[in-house]
Design a protein around this motif. Structure first.
Motif, PDB file in Angstrom:
ATOM      1  N   LYS A 185       3.088   6.038  -2.705  1.00 39.25           N
ATOM      2  CA  LYS A 185       4.263   6.839  -3.056  1.00 39.25           C
ATOM      3  C   LYS A 185       4.416   6.932  -4.572  1.00 39.25           C
ATOM      4  O   LYS A 185       4.758   7.976  -5.116  1.00 39.25           O
ATOM      5  CB  LYS A 185       5.521   6.231  -2.431  1.00 39.25           C
ATOM      6  N   ALA A 186       4.167   5.807  -5.275  1.00 39.98           N
ATOM      7  CA  ALA A 186       4.310   5.798  -6.732  1.00 39.98           C
ATOM      8  C   ALA A 186       3.301   6.729  -7.397  1.00 39.98           C
ATOM      9  O   ALA A 186       3.586   7.348  -8.432  1.00 39.98           O
ATOM     10  CB  ALA A 186       4.140   4.369  -7.262  1.00 39.98           C
ATOM     11  N   GLN A 187       2.114   6.841  -6.800  1.00 41.58           N
ATOM     12  CA  GLN A 187       1.063   7.686  -7.371  1.00 41.58           C
ATOM     13  C   GLN A 187       1.142   9.132  -6.882  1.00 41.58           C
ATOM     14  O   GLN A 187       0.356   9.975  -7.306  1.00 41.58           O
ATOM     15  CB  GLN A 187      -0.308   7.099  -7.018  1.00 41.58           C
ATOM     16  N   GLY A 188       2.089   9.404  -5.988  1.00 37.04           N
ATOM     17  CA  GLY A 188       2.221  10.767  -5.478  1.00 37.04           C
ATOM     18  C   GLY A 188       1.184  11.126  -4.445  1.00 37.04           C
ATOM     19  O   GLY A 188       1.006  12.305  -4.105  1.00 37.04           O
ATOM     20  N   THR A 189       0.487  10.139  -3.878  1.00 31.93           N
ATOM     21  CA  THR A 189      -0.525  10.381  -2.853  1.00 31.93           C
ATOM     22  C   THR A 189       0.143  10.465  -1.486  1.00 31.93           C
ATOM     23  O   THR A 189       1.030   9.663  -1.183  1.00 31.93           O
ATOM     24  CB  THR A 189      -1.551   9.227  -2.837  1.00 31.93           C
ATOM     25  N   PRO A 190      -0.210  11.447  -0.654  1.00 33.39           N
ATOM     26  CA  PRO A 190       0.398  11.550   0.679  1.00 33.39           C
ATOM     27  C   PRO A 190       0.241  10.246   1.459  1.00 33.39           C
ATOM     28  O   PRO A 190      -0.836   9.648   1.493  1.00 33.39           O
ATOM     29  CB  PRO A 190      -0.384  12.688   1.338  1.00 33.39           C
ATOM     30  N   VAL A 191       1.338   9.822   2.076  1.00 36.64           N
ATOM     31  CA  VAL A 191       1.326   8.577   2.855  1.00 36.64           C
ATOM     32  C   VAL A 191       1.044   8.922   4.309  1.00 36.64           C
ATOM     33  O   VAL A 191       1.903   9.434   5.027  1.00 36.64           O
ATOM     34  CB  VAL A 191       2.672   7.837   2.728  1.00 36.64           C
ATOM     35  N   THR A 192      -0.171   8.660   4.733  1.00 33.68           N
ATOM     36  CA  THR A 192      -0.576   8.892   6.115  1.00 33.68           C
ATOM     37  C   THR A 192      -1.125   7.593   6.683  1.00 33.68           C
ATOM     38  O   THR A 192      -1.380   6.631   5.938  1.00 33.68           O
ATOM     39  CB  THR A 192      -1.657   9.978   6.201  1.00 33.68           C
ATOM     40  N   THR A 252      -4.034   7.074   7.781  1.00 32.39           N
ATOM     41  CA  THR A 252      -5.386   6.869   7.230  1.00 32.39           C
ATOM     42  C   THR A 252      -5.341   6.390   5.784  1.00 32.39           C
ATOM     43  O   THR A 252      -6.047   5.442   5.408  1.00 32.39           O
ATOM     44  CB  THR A 252      -6.198   8.175   7.319  1.00 32.39           C
ATOM     45  N   SER A 253      -4.487   7.017   4.956  1.00 37.76           N
ATOM     46  CA  SER A 253      -4.440   6.623   3.546  1.00 37.76           C
ATOM     47  C   SER A 253      -3.912   5.199   3.390  1.00 37.76           C
ATOM     48  O   SER A 253      -4.378   4.447   2.536  1.00 37.76           O
ATOM     49  CB  SER A 253      -3.566   7.597   2.745  1.00 37.76           C
ATOM     50  N   VAL A 254      -2.948   4.803   4.230  1.00 36.28           N
ATOM     51  CA  VAL A 254      -2.426   3.440   4.177  1.00 36.28           C
ATOM     52  C   VAL A 254      -3.489   2.446   4.626  1.00 36.28           C
ATOM     53  O   VAL A 254      -3.655   1.374   4.035  1.00 36.28           O
ATOM     54  CB  VAL A 254      -1.155   3.308   5.046  1.00 36.28           C
ATOM     55  N   SER A 255      -4.211   2.814   5.678  1.00 31.43           N
ATOM     56  CA  SER A 255      -5.270   1.935   6.185  1.00 31.43           C
ATOM     57  C   SER A 255      -6.330   1.672   5.122  1.00 31.43           C
ATOM     58  O   SER A 255      -6.755   0.533   4.914  1.00 31.43           O
ATOM     59  CB  SER A 255      -5.918   2.571   7.426  1.00 31.43           C
ATOM     60  N   ILE A 256      -6.737   2.727   4.411  1.00 31.31           N
ATOM     61  CA  ILE A 256      -7.764   2.581   3.364  1.00 31.31           C
ATOM     62  C   ILE A 256      -7.215   1.772   2.195  1.00 31.31           C
ATOM     63  O   ILE A 256      -7.896   0.874   1.678  1.00 31.31           O
ATOM     64  CB  ILE A 256      -8.236   3.971   2.889  1.00 31.31           C
ATOM     65  N   ARG A 257      -6.001   2.097   1.773  1.00 32.57           N
ATOM     66  CA  ARG A 257      -5.416   1.420   0.623  1.00 32.57           C
ATOM     67  C   ARG A 257      -5.188  -0.067   0.889  1.00 32.57           C
ATOM     68  O   ARG A 257      -5.461  -0.921   0.035  1.00 32.57           O
ATOM     69  CB  ARG A 257      -4.075   2.081   0.262  1.00 32.57           C
ATOM     70  N   ALA A 258      -4.678  -0.389   2.079  1.00 28.88           N
ATOM     71  CA  ALA A 258      -4.369  -1.782   2.403  1.00 28.88           C
ATOM     72  C   ALA A 258      -5.585  -2.555   2.908  1.00 28.88           C
ATOM     73  O   ALA A 258      -5.515  -3.782   3.037  1.00 28.88           O
ATOM     74  CB  ALA A 258      -3.264  -1.833   3.465  1.00 28.88           C
ATOM     75  N   GLU A 259      -6.664  -1.825   3.191  1.00 32.13           N
ATOM     76  CA  GLU A 259      -7.871  -2.438   3.751  1.00 32.13           C
ATOM     77  C   GLU A 259      -7.551  -3.143   5.070  1.00 32.13           C
ATOM     78  O   GLU A 259      -7.942  -4.283   5.324  1.00 32.13           O
ATOM     79  CB  GLU A 259      -8.509  -3.407   2.758  1.00 32.13           C
ATOM     80  N   ILE A 260      -6.771  -2.447   5.903  1.00 28.22           N
ATOM     81  CA  ILE A 260      -6.362  -2.948   7.213  1.00 28.22           C
ATOM     82  C   ILE A 260      -6.743  -1.894   8.244  1.00 28.22           C
ATOM     83  O   ILE A 260      -6.646  -0.695   7.986  1.00 28.22           O
ATOM     84  CB  ILE A 260      -4.850  -3.219   7.242  1.00 28.22           C
ATOM     85  N   SER A 261      -7.156  -2.335   9.412  1.00 32.12           N
ATOM     86  CA  SER A 261      -7.660  -1.409  10.429  1.00 32.12           C
ATOM     87  C   SER A 261      -6.605  -0.377  10.818  1.00 32.12           C
ATOM     88  O   SER A 261      -5.399  -0.648  10.814  1.00 32.12           O
ATOM     89  CB  SER A 261      -8.106  -2.184  11.670  1.00 32.12           C
ATOM     90  N   ALA A 302       0.830  -1.208   0.000  1.00 36.96           N
ATOM     91  CA  ALA A 302       0.000   0.000   0.000  1.00 36.96           C
ATOM     92  C   ALA A 302       0.865   1.259   0.000  1.00 36.96           C
ATOM     93  O   ALA A 302       0.598   2.213  -0.738  1.00 36.96           O
ATOM     94  CB  ALA A 302      -0.932  -0.005   1.205  1.00 36.96           C
ATOM     95  N   VAL A 303       1.894   1.274   0.837  1.00 33.62           N
ATOM     96  CA  VAL A 303       2.785   2.435   0.895  1.00 33.62           C
ATOM     97  C   VAL A 303       3.469   2.639  -0.448  1.00 33.62           C
ATOM     98  O   VAL A 303       3.576   3.766  -0.946  1.00 33.62           O
ATOM     99  CB  VAL A 303       3.829   2.263   2.016  1.00 33.62           C
ATOM    100  N   ALA A 304       3.942   1.535  -1.050  1.00 33.63           N
ATOM    101  CA  ALA A 304       4.617   1.634  -2.352  1.00 33.63           C
ATOM    102  C   ALA A 304       3.701   2.223  -3.415  1.00 33.63           C
ATOM    103  O   ALA A 304       4.110   3.070  -4.217  1.00 33.63           O
ATOM    104  CB  ALA A 304       5.109   0.251  -2.785  1.00 33.63           C
ATOM    105  N   GLU A 305       2.445   1.791  -3.417  1.00 34.79           N
ATOM    106  CA  GLU A 305       1.494   2.287  -4.416  1.00 34.79           C
ATOM    107  C   GLU A 305       1.179   3.764  -4.185  1.00 34.79           C
ATOM    108  O   GLU A 305       1.093   4.548  -5.146  1.00 34.79           O
ATOM    109  CB  GLU A 305       0.214   1.455  -4.359  1.00 34.79           C
TER     110      GLU A 305
END
Length: 327
Positions: A290-297, A299-308, A285-288
């Protein structure tokens, strides 16, 4: 040649009399009495080829190759190990240069292709010990520079393209998943050569990306996207390089072990595997992001990875250090 062979070994050498009994590091003088030893992987003084063909001791001559310094023959089935001694060892430590390493690997692959019955999967770590009485050894007073082999074989590298497993979520996921599954076994070849492994992962990442040109309507990914994914994969894989990536979910326990002990060990192992899987999802999730230029927070990692979110928070300090998120 024997003296040079002994000198090329480290002070402690991994060896065994049977791979079923496992391997062990022993002092050089004791290790030299064992049938199988690991030749120096940091200063490679020999090119080693495994020939799984009966009666292969003189196969090199039939195919017009230079005489191996040592031909170590198994008297039971007449299979052989060929060892060509190099005048100058190829350095695979942190300070080793990638160009000589690639030349060494090209020669190794070309020699393997030139010999029918040579095992292409043999990585050249453990060799039949030419000093062991367990084998019959033929010796030639010969040593080589890597350039010498160009007189006998084509050392032009053949780029073996990886058969990609395409991910329905797109090119970023396809790159990430194919690269990490390639990296898991590959890291074991690099020992302490971190820089060499990073270089190999990046090279493989761009090789995968090149296939998107013909396989995807959108073409290849941007250079920064590929490099970001390669960095994530190499960082994670290197930190976990002593783990067994290939046997997740498998646990071998003695049949006579008490059932309660099996259950306890099984539960611990299951938790470890589950934790490893969660970490892989987070890293992806973090790699994706960062690659897309989306801020890594968090919350954003939790949503992207579908993990609490609490799980992300428990792993955040480790993630922040790995991906330099505090910068």
């Amino acid at each position: 040649m024997i003296e040079q062979f002994i000198d090329s070994l480290p002070e402690k050498v991994r060896c065994t009399d049977s791979f079923e009994n496992g391997t062990k590091h022993r002092k050089k003088d004791k290790a030299l009495s064992f049938p199988y030893i690991e030749h120096n992987q940091l200063y490679k003084k020999y090119i080693a080829i495994d020939i799984d063909t009966p009666g292969s001791a003189f196969l090199w001559e039939k195919h017009g190759l230079p005489p191996p310094t040592f031909i170590v023959v198994n008297p039971k089935n007449s299979h052989c190990h060929y060892l060509w001694q190099l005048r100058t060892p190829v350095i695979y430590t942190e300070g080793g240069r990638r160009k000589p390493q690639q030349f060494y690997e090209n020669v190794d692959c070309s020699l393997t292709r030139s010999l029918p019955g040579a095992d292409p999967a043999y990585v050249g770590k453990f060799i039949k010990n030419p000093l062991s009485a367990f084998w019959k050894t033929i010796r030639h007073n010969a040593e080589y520079d890597l350039e010498d082999f160009q007189e006998y074989i084509d050392t032009t590298p053949i780029r073996k393209r990886q058969n990609l497993v395409w991910d329905a979520l797109g090119r970023n996921n396809t790159l990430f998943n194919n690269l990490r599954f390639w990296a898991y076994p590959t890291v074991k070849k690099y020992l302490n050569n971190h820089a060499g492994f990073i270089s190999a992962v990046e090279e493989q990442a761009f090789e995968i990306n090149s296939q998107f040109i013909s396989r995807s309507d959108k073409g290849s990914l941007l250079h920064k996207e590929v490099l970001s994914t390669a960095t994530s994969v190499s960082s994670y894989t290197w930190r976990n390089r002593y783990g067994d990536f290939r046997r997740k979910g498998i646990m071998q326990l003695p049949e006579d072990m008490p059932q309660k002990q099996k259950e306890s060990l099984g539960a611990c192992y299951t938790n470890k595997v589950r934790s490893q899987t969660v970490k892989e999802k987070i890293v992806q999730a973090v790699a994706e992001l960062k690659a897309q230029g989306t801020p890594v927070t968090q919350t954003s990692v939790s949503i992207r990875a579908e993990i609490s979110l609490p799980t992300i928070k428990r792993n955040w300090n480790e993630l922040a250090q790995q991906f330099n998120l505090y910068a």
